[in-house]
Design an enzyme around this catalytic site. Sequence first.
Site, PDB file in Angstrom:
ATOM      1  N   HIS A   1       9.386 -75.288 -28.737  1.00 39.76           N
ATOM      2  CA  HIS A   1       8.013 -75.447 -28.962  1.00 39.76           C
ATOM      3  C   HIS A   1       7.952 -76.612 -29.929  1.00 39.76           C
ATOM      4  CE1 HIS A   1       7.325 -72.214 -26.265  1.00 39.76           C
ATOM      5  NE2 HIS A   1       7.753 -71.316 -27.216  1.00 39.76           N
TER       6      HIS A   1
ATOM      7  N   GLU B   1       5.847 -68.691 -33.301  1.00 41.78           N
ATOM      8  CA  GLU B   1       5.420 -67.352 -32.722  1.00 41.78           C
ATOM      9  C   GLU B   1       6.316 -66.343 -33.318  1.00 41.78           C
ATOM     10  OE1 GLU B   1       7.920 -67.123 -28.687  1.00 41.78           O
ATOM     11  OE2 GLU B   1       6.884 -69.086 -28.896  1.00 41.78           O
TER      12      GLU B   1
ATOM     13  N   HIS C   1      14.887 -70.774 -28.251  1.00 43.73           N
ATOM     14  CA  HIS C   1      14.941 -69.635 -27.942  1.00 43.73           C
ATOM     15  C   HIS C   1      14.813 -69.417 -26.547  1.00 43.73           C
ATOM     16  CE1 HIS C   1      10.829 -70.805 -28.392  1.00 43.73           C
ATOM     17  NE2 HIS C   1      10.586 -69.539 -27.496  1.00 43.73           N
TER      18      HIS C   1
ATOM     19  N   ARG D   1      11.216 -76.647 -21.669  1.00 42.73           N
ATOM     20  CA  ARG D   1      12.237 -76.073 -21.203  1.00 42.73           C
ATOM     21  C   ARG D   1      13.614 -77.140 -21.374  1.00 42.73           C
ATOM     22  NH1 ARG D   1       9.229 -75.435 -16.315  1.00 42.73           N
ATOM     23  NH2 ARG D   1       8.076 -73.504 -16.140  1.00 42.73           N
TER      24      ARG D   1
END
Length: 318
Positions: free
Chosen positions: A98, A116, A173, A193
């Site tokens: 991200h 996150e 991740h 992705r």
Amino acid sequence: MYNEPIFLAPEFKERLWGGTKLKELFGYEIPSDYTGECWGISGHANGPSVIKNGSLEGKTLAEAWETNRELFGGEEGDEFPLLVKILDSKKDLSVQVHPDDTYAREVEGENYGKTECWYVIDCEEGAEIIFGHHASTREELEQMIDDGQWDDLLRTVKVKPGDFFYVPSGTIHAIGAGIQILETQQSSDITYRVYDYDRVGQDGKKRELHLEKSKEVTTVPHEDPAVDRKKSVEQGLVREQLVEENYFTVEHWELDGAVEGLSDRSYKLVSVIEGEGEIVVDGSSYSFRKGDHIIIPATVDTYGLKGKATLIASHSNK
């Protein structure tokens, strides 16, 4: 003055990798046997939570943020800043990364990037995540991606219930198969992705990859962020700070009995991952149970908790 906890109705997302654990573990009414995500506390346009009680019943969290900012301590910003999810990965999620806030604004026109963190609620024995990579330089990262050297590039870590991972933007991740996590994140739905195991979706086509953007935003070299878990005891409540960083603070609460006089710096997000109990505000009790998602608004000065339950609590650090 709004002087009660806000209970939220979750939004569910069907995913290629999803399953049925959200129903089995939490009793949710899920849309299908491929349900991967419960957006429990969300003001995001792609899945805003709906308020279930009080004078704001029927409004979305996004609407409450717009019209009743006093509930959030007058915090500034165009969008509710955090998003709390529960994820069920029956199959491996795609390997992804991200962007940070600056890249998200400049390239995607969005307010937030995506940092996150994950609390492992449950998992199968031997379950793994992908967390980071082995490339030493950006040139090496790009070459390994171009050559599809996934076994050499990607770093795997075994997990168990109770594990916690802080995942800053720029971290490659993936959540592996057989894991259920509670994720606290910035309110962003931007995902790049990197690798998707050459899978095809229901339309028979491979899902889109975002290799050039992934190369641009990935942090090189990877370093595990420091996580210093700290515990404190307040009457019948054991509080463990999981992370405190620029965007959010996240805590694990173990309630066994009662605690009074809790007071927060502003508003608090609370998700119940086990057990049941009550929130007590000015002599009024509000029952909660496993699977509930709640906001204690800034307009509640003090509150108490009673029962036996495990909760994940967080607040914005904006």
